[in-house]
Design a protein around this motif. Structure first.
Motif, PDB file in Angstrom:
ATOM      1  N   GLN A 175       0.564  -0.992   0.267  1.00  0.00           N
ATOM      2  CA  GLN A 175      -0.286   0.192  -0.346  1.00  0.00           C
ATOM      3  C   GLN A 175       0.981   1.439  -0.063  1.00  0.00           C
ATOM      4  O   GLN A 175       1.845   0.949   0.816  1.00  0.00           O
ATOM      5  CB  GLN A 175      -0.741   0.277   1.342  1.00  0.00           C
ATOM      6  N   GLU A 177       0.995   5.544   1.265  1.00  0.00           N
ATOM      7  CA  GLU A 177       0.268   5.714   1.497  1.00  0.00           C
ATOM      8  C   GLU A 177       0.464   7.777   1.781  1.00  0.00           C
ATOM      9  O   GLU A 177       1.344   7.234   1.569  1.00  0.00           O
ATOM     10  CB  GLU A 177      -0.779   5.083   3.191  1.00  0.00           C
ATOM     11  N   TYR A 215     -13.198   6.259   8.715  1.00  0.00           N
ATOM     12  CA  TYR A 215     -12.598   6.407   9.391  1.00  0.00           C
ATOM     13  C   TYR A 215     -12.148   7.999   8.527  1.00  0.00           C
ATOM     14  O   TYR A 215     -11.415   8.854   8.522  1.00  0.00           O
ATOM     15  CB  TYR A 215     -11.069   5.976   9.537  1.00  0.00           C
ATOM     16  N   HIS A 226      -8.253   5.127 -18.231  1.00  0.00           N
ATOM     17  CA  HIS A 226      -6.828   4.981 -19.352  1.00  0.00           C
ATOM     18  C   HIS A 226      -6.752   4.734 -21.074  1.00  0.00           C
ATOM     19  O   HIS A 226      -8.054   4.275 -21.585  1.00  0.00           O
ATOM     20  CB  HIS A 226      -6.951   4.034 -18.805  1.00  0.00           C
ATOM     21  N   ASN A 237      -8.140   5.960  -3.580  1.00  0.00           N
ATOM     22  CA  ASN A 237      -9.219   6.279  -2.784  1.00  0.00           C
ATOM     23  C   ASN A 237      -8.456   7.092  -1.455  1.00  0.00           C
ATOM     24  O   ASN A 237      -7.086   7.088  -1.302  1.00  0.00           O
ATOM     25  CB  ASN A 237      -9.193   5.144  -1.977  1.00  0.00           C
ATOM     26  N   SER A 238      -9.146   8.056  -1.092  1.00  0.00           N
ATOM     27  CA  SER A 238      -9.032   8.916  -0.248  1.00  0.00           C
ATOM     28  C   SER A 238      -9.746   9.528   0.557  1.00  0.00           C
ATOM     29  O   SER A 238     -11.162   9.352   0.505  1.00  0.00           O
ATOM     30  CB  SER A 238      -8.340   9.725  -1.663  1.00  0.00           C
ATOM     31  N   PHE A 241     -10.018  12.526   7.658  1.00  0.00           N
ATOM     32  CA  PHE A 241      -9.534  12.112   8.172  1.00  0.00           C
ATOM     33  C   PHE A 241     -10.868  12.254   9.581  1.00  0.00           C
ATOM     34  O   PHE A 241     -10.605  13.569   9.633  1.00  0.00           O
ATOM     35  CB  PHE A 241      -8.432  11.620   9.479  1.00  0.00           C
ATOM     36  N   ALA A 259      -5.366  12.382   2.780  1.00  0.00           N
ATOM     37  CA  ALA A 259      -4.758  11.245   3.269  1.00  0.00           C
ATOM     38  C   ALA A 259      -5.397  10.322   1.911  1.00  0.00           C
ATOM     39  O   ALA A 259      -6.693  10.943   1.594  1.00  0.00           O
ATOM     40  CB  ALA A 259      -5.351  10.679   5.124  1.00  0.00           C
ATOM     41  N   ARG A 266      -1.225  -2.634  -8.524  1.00  0.00           N
ATOM     42  CA  ARG A 266      -1.650  -2.126  -9.950  1.00  0.00           C
ATOM     43  C   ARG A 266      -1.114  -1.018 -10.775  1.00  0.00           C
ATOM     44  O   ARG A 266      -1.086  -1.400 -12.024  1.00  0.00           O
ATOM     45  CB  ARG A 266      -2.415  -2.041  -8.944  1.00  0.00           C
ATOM     46  N   ILE A 270       0.469  -2.319 -15.125  1.00  0.00           N
ATOM     47  CA  ILE A 270      -0.146  -1.782 -16.220  1.00  0.00           C
ATOM     48  C   ILE A 270       1.261  -1.125 -16.725  1.00  0.00           C
ATOM     49  O   ILE A 270       0.974  -0.714 -17.735  1.00  0.00           O
ATOM     50  CB  ILE A 270      -1.023  -0.989 -15.583  1.00  0.00           C
TER      51      ILE A 270
HETATM   52  O1  FB9 Z   1      -3.975   1.168  -6.472  1.00  0.00           O
HETATM   53  C1  FB9 Z   1      -5.256   1.148  -7.293  1.00  0.00           C
HETATM   54  N1  FB9 Z   1      -5.717   1.402  -8.318  1.00  0.00           N
HETATM   55  C2  FB9 Z   1      -4.629   2.117  -9.885  1.00  0.00           C
HETATM   56  C3  FB9 Z   1      -4.114   2.882  -9.251  1.00  0.00           C
HETATM   57  C4  FB9 Z   1      -2.943   2.689 -10.234  1.00  0.00           C
HETATM   58  C5  FB9 Z   1      -2.861   2.805 -11.215  1.00  0.00           C
HETATM   59  O2  FB9 Z   1      -1.808   3.351 -12.551  1.00  0.00           O
HETATM   60  C6  FB9 Z   1      -1.881   3.572 -13.428  1.00  0.00           C
HETATM   61  C7  FB9 Z   1      -0.458   3.246 -14.724  1.00  0.00           C
HETATM   62  C8  FB9 Z   1      -2.052   4.136 -14.591  1.00  0.00           C
HETATM   63  C9  FB9 Z   1      -4.271   1.618 -11.702  1.00  0.00           C
HETATM   64  C10 FB9 Z   1      -4.639   1.124 -10.668  1.00  0.00           C
HETATM   65  N2  FB9 Z   1      -6.168   0.986  -6.283  1.00  0.00           N
HETATM   66  C11 FB9 Z   1      -6.620   0.913  -4.766  1.00  0.00           C
HETATM   67  C12 FB9 Z   1      -7.400   0.828  -6.897  1.00  0.00           C
HETATM   68  C13 FB9 Z   1      -8.243  -0.546  -7.235  1.00  0.00           C
HETATM   69  O3  FB9 Z   1      -7.477  -1.570  -7.797  1.00  0.00           O
HETATM   70  C14 FB9 Z   1      -9.061  -1.714  -6.239  1.00  0.00           C
HETATM   71  O4  FB9 Z   1      -9.216  -2.660  -7.094  1.00  0.00           O
HETATM   72  C15 FB9 Z   1      -8.161  -2.254  -5.537  1.00  0.00           C
HETATM   73  N3  FB9 Z   1      -7.197  -1.395  -3.811  1.00  0.00           N
HETATM   74  C16 FB9 Z   1      -6.468  -2.076  -2.952  1.00  0.00           C
HETATM   75  C17 FB9 Z   1      -7.292  -2.734  -1.579  1.00  0.00           C
HETATM   76  O5  FB9 Z   1      -8.503  -3.746  -2.166  1.00  0.00           O
HETATM   77  C18 FB9 Z   1      -9.008  -4.061  -1.737  1.00  0.00           C
HETATM   78  C19 FB9 Z   1      -6.241  -0.347  -3.898  1.00  0.00           C
HETATM   79  C20 FB9 Z   1      -5.632  -0.700  -3.023  1.00  0.00           C
HETATM   80  C21 FB9 Z   1      -5.999   0.028  -2.036  1.00  0.00           C
HETATM   81  C22 FB9 Z   1      -7.339   0.734  -1.859  1.00  0.00           C
HETATM   82  C23 FB9 Z   1      -7.790   1.705  -1.218  1.00  0.00           C
HETATM   83  C24 FB9 Z   1      -6.409   2.512  -0.331  1.00  0.00           C
HETATM   84  C25 FB9 Z   1      -5.200   1.624  -0.725  1.00  0.00           C
HETATM   85  C26 FB9 Z   1      -4.773   0.880  -1.895  1.00  0.00           C
HETATM   86  C27 FB9 Z   1      -6.519   3.147   0.788  1.00  0.00           C
HETATM   87  C28 FB9 Z   1      -6.330   4.291   1.455  1.00  0.00           C
HETATM   88  C29 FB9 Z   1      -7.006   5.390   1.943  1.00  0.00           C
HETATM   89  C30 FB9 Z   1      -8.223   6.554   1.703  1.00  0.00           C
HETATM   90  C31 FB9 Z   1      -8.371   7.225   2.896  1.00  0.00           C
HETATM   91  C32 FB9 Z   1      -7.005   7.844   4.052  1.00  0.00           C
HETATM   92  C33 FB9 Z   1      -6.353   7.042   4.100  1.00  0.00           C
HETATM   93  C34 FB9 Z   1      -6.109   5.584   2.877  1.00  0.00           C
END
Ligand code: FB9
Length: 301
Positions: A175, A177, A215, A226, A237-238, A241, A259, A266, A270
């Motif tokens: 992750q 963040e 949160y 894309h 996601n964002s 808090f 945040a 991912r 890509i």
């Molecule tokens: O990375 C994700 N998608 C992504 C990111 C970049 C990207 O770049 C390409 C080059 C063009 C392509 C895709 N995601 C987040 C979105 C989806 O893939 C999602 O299905 C899967 N998510 C993971 C969690 O799965 C359960 C990715 C992961 C994720 C999701 C949310 C957070 C972090 C990782 C968060 C958060 C957050 C929110 C508020 C405050 C603090 C942290």
């Protein structure tokens, strides 16, 4: 730098991730230079060297209720030994208990009986936001001693989720963040920072979709169109808090935290055209692929 990779023959699965971590490190460095003037501080990396976390910092401190579905063993890896945490800051735990049970700070809370033994349970962290809660609590304590200083933090490390494994999901992923803590921050600041952050990842033309996290309120899923796929891709996601998270920590009323988060795998899949996450992370990684794959310095001048 790269010689080290081969000499120390890092475990195969680590190599590709290191490349992307390097990329992102440069990326976040890039952003910090941009905003340094406005906020006078640059991004600091959060210490993420602890995969085992207590439910308290991973969930309760984030105002995630104890009956939330993500907190059962279907989604979270709980530890047998050590099954419970040793120590928590008692006065702060009491305030977290209060805000969950009966609210405060303008919130009516969740109105349920909060159990200490539930918060004591050790687990494999499900998000690096568990480290953000620790860092923000420390910052609030520090604020009481020496007054408030704005902060920008980032983390890139492994998180664990007891999820169905498929082409793009493993039970663990990395992750990314970022968070910015300062007085009077708004959703506008968050959108501005996200546009800057993702532009450097080569992604502009963003769309924001209202979402829900226990949160953050408001929360937004982030999408980018894309061209290659000819569709909108969810890229993160964002949110802001919640006061129910920040006020029990002891922050002044007007201190806000924006945040955001995304995965490392991912974008890497890509950008490198990798179809199955197992070819990027895990024992099946082909080291030759890593050796001949150039570091893609997207958006980094
Ligand atoms: O990375 C994700 N998608 C992504 C990111 C970049 C990207 O770049 C390409 C080059 C063009 C392509 C895709 N995601 C987040 C979105 C989806 O893939 C999602 O299905 C899967 N998510 C993971 C969690 O799965 C359960 C990715 C992961 C994720 C999701 C949310 C957070 C972090 C990782 C968060 C958060 C957050 C929110 C508020 C405050 C603090 C942290």
């Amino acid at each position: 730098m790269y010689e080290r990779l081969y000499k120390e023959n890092l475990p195969y699965d680590g190599v590709s991730i290191v490349f992307m971590e390097l990329l992102l490190f440069y990326l976040i460095l890039g952003i910090s230079h941009v905003n340094c003037s406005s906020l006078g501080c640059s991004f600091e990396e959060m210490p993420t060297n602890r995969y085992v976390e207590s439910s308290f910092w991973n969930f309760d401190a984030l105002f995630q209720p104890q009956q939330h579905p993500a907190r059962d063993s279907h989604d979270t890896f709980f530890l047998k030994t050590p099954s419970t945490t040793m120590q928590l800051p008692e006065d702060y735990v009491e305030r977290v208990k209060q805000v969950h049970e009966s609210g405060g700070y303008g919130s009516r809370g969740y109105n349920y009986e909060w159990k200490r033994e539930e918060a004591n349970k050790n687990l494999l962290r499900t998000h690096t936001t568990a480290i953000s809660s620790r860092m923000l609590y420390k910052l609030a304590q520090d604020t009481k001693q020496n007054g408030f200083t704005p902060k920008k933090y980032f983390s890139i490390d492994r998180v664990f989720r007891n999820e169905a494994v498929d082409r793009t999901h493993l039970a663990e992923f990395h992750q990314i963040e970022g968070l910015i803590c300062d007085r009077g921050l708004t959703l506008g600041h968050l959108i501005g920072v996200l546009e800057d952050f993702f532009k450097r990842l080569g992604m502009s033309n963003l769309r924001f979709k209202p979402a829900y996290n226990p949160y953050t309120e408001p929360s937004m899923e982030i999408f980018s169109y894309h061209e290659g796929f000819g569709k909108w891709v969810e890229i993160g996601n964002s949110g802001m808090f919640r006061p129910e998270m920040l006020q029990p920590m002891g922050f002044p009323e007007d201190v806000r935290v924006i945040a955001w988060g995304l995965s490392l795998e991912r974008p890497t899949m890509i950008l490198y055209g990798i179809d199955n996450i197992r070819d990027l992370f895990g024992h099946r990684v082909d080291l030759d692929l890593i050796k001949k794959s150039p570091l893609c310095l997207i958006g980094i001048k």
